[in-house]
Write an enzyme that holds these catalytic residues in place. Sequence first.
Site, PDB file in Angstrom:
ATOM      1  N   THR A   1     -57.912  29.506 -55.072  1.00 22.89           N
ATOM      2  CA  THR A   1     -58.783  29.414 -53.908  1.00 22.89           C
ATOM      3  C   THR A   1     -58.013  29.671 -52.622  1.00 22.89           C
ATOM      4  OG1 THR A   1     -60.121  27.852 -52.604  1.00 22.89           O
ATOM      5  CG2 THR A   1     -58.359  26.924 -53.908  1.00 22.89           C
ATOM      6  N   ASP A   2     -58.733  30.096 -51.576  1.00 22.81           N
ATOM      7  CA  ASP A   2     -58.096  30.257 -50.268  1.00 22.81           C
ATOM      8  C   ASP A   2     -57.796  28.912 -49.612  1.00 22.81           C
ATOM      9  OD1 ASP A   2     -60.714  29.501 -49.663  1.00 22.81           O
ATOM     10  OD2 ASP A   2     -61.124  31.183 -48.319  1.00 22.81           O
ATOM     11  N   GLU A   3     -58.353  27.819 -50.147  1.00 19.01           N
ATOM     12  CA  GLU A   3     -58.137  26.516 -49.526  1.00 19.01           C
ATOM     13  C   GLU A   3     -56.688  26.044 -49.627  1.00 19.01           C
ATOM     14  OE1 GLU A   3     -61.126  23.519 -50.000  1.00 19.01           O
ATOM     15  OE2 GLU A   3     -62.615  24.986 -50.640  1.00 19.01           O
TER      16      GLU A   3
ATOM     17  N   TYR B   1     -58.505  18.417 -53.551  1.00 22.95           N
ATOM     18  CA  TYR B   1     -58.824  19.604 -54.339  1.00 22.95           C
ATOM     19  C   TYR B   1     -57.848  20.735 -54.034  1.00 22.95           C
ATOM     20  CZ  TYR B   1     -60.939  24.135 -55.265  1.00 22.95           C
ATOM     21  OH  TYR B   1     -61.142  25.438 -55.644  1.00 22.95           O
TER      22      TYR B   1
ATOM     23  N   LYS C   1     -55.022  22.579 -56.511  1.00 21.32           N
ATOM     24  CA  LYS C   1     -54.985  24.015 -56.797  1.00 21.32           C
ATOM     25  C   LYS C   1     -53.667  24.634 -56.338  1.00 21.32           C
ATOM     26  CE  LYS C   1     -57.624  26.310 -58.408  1.00 21.32           C
ATOM     27  NZ  LYS C   1     -57.817  26.693 -59.843  1.00 21.32           N
TER      28      LYS C   1
END
Length: 351
Positions: free
Chosen positions: A133-135, A159, A163
Amino acid sequence: MRVMVTGGAGFIGSALCRYLVLERGWEVLNLDKLTYASDLRSLDTIDHLPNYQFIKADIADPLAVAAALHDFGPDAVMHLAAESHVDRSIDGPGAFINTNIVGTYHLLEAVAVYWRGLMPDDRERFRFHHISTDEVYGSLGPDDGLFTEQSPYRPNSPYAASKASSDHLVRAWCHTYGLPVVISNCSNNYGPFQFPEKFIPLMTINALRGKKLPVYGDGHNIRDWLHVDDHARALAMIVEQGRVGETYNVGGRNEARNIDIVRQIFDLVCELAEDVPVTKFDDIVEFVADRPGHDHRYAIDATKIETELGWKATHDIASGLRETVQWYIDNRDWWQSILDHRYDLQRLGQG
């Protein structure tokens, strides 16, 4: 190709399985634990086809994963199995640590053993594709440009941290043990079959039911939106053509403020659905206390995958949202059965 997809009954995973089986004609083994957000109904169009198989298993179960790898003999593993909802990670981070970090570790160990046992030519062709994810990059300010593959990792939610940890594990298995990996980091996905707790389906379903549309803070947080079908095409290209050890950012080039997306959804529901309970936006939108540590902006620079692999997103946010809202209008029983737990009972064999 023969591909094992982990988490293939989830939202992105099921879109990937459908694309690989129907559009590419690849042989696919879907390995999924079937947690709360998994939905085998999203695979109805392929579950009868000879080039698709499903096995219920946990990526954190080394024996089950090893058996699946041995029996199926994949050319690639595409790893999507993960806990993914930020709000849930704030309320209960333990499941995210166990699945996203520990589960990825066990999967890497099993895949590495399988890979070492392949014949030299097969070992050379094999790929482990980790979907992230870009998060992991943290939050951008209004004038900070875009996330690139060189952006530093600054995860802010449990989260995102889980990741980011899994990304680092995958890189370590590549650089330390030689496992041929590729990594991709995507922006916010949307489209059919997305679990009702997620932003776009939540707003669509609430508007259809006349329930409040809860918007965090002032609604000015910005996200880049990527249609899940565009993402599935990108993932296939990355696992097939991506360079070992490289990261590819996948974004839709569709930045928008959350409040603007909510208004577009509401307007589409009023236009496309019959008997909408509330027809005035100000009567249904509700600004609520902001989420702890809420990142202000995500935006991906997809130049690398566009220029190196020739991928481009085909959905703009206007047409993609219209198609998505229409799908939720046309498939009310799908999401209603989740809301009233009928699908949970069916999945557990209790109804």
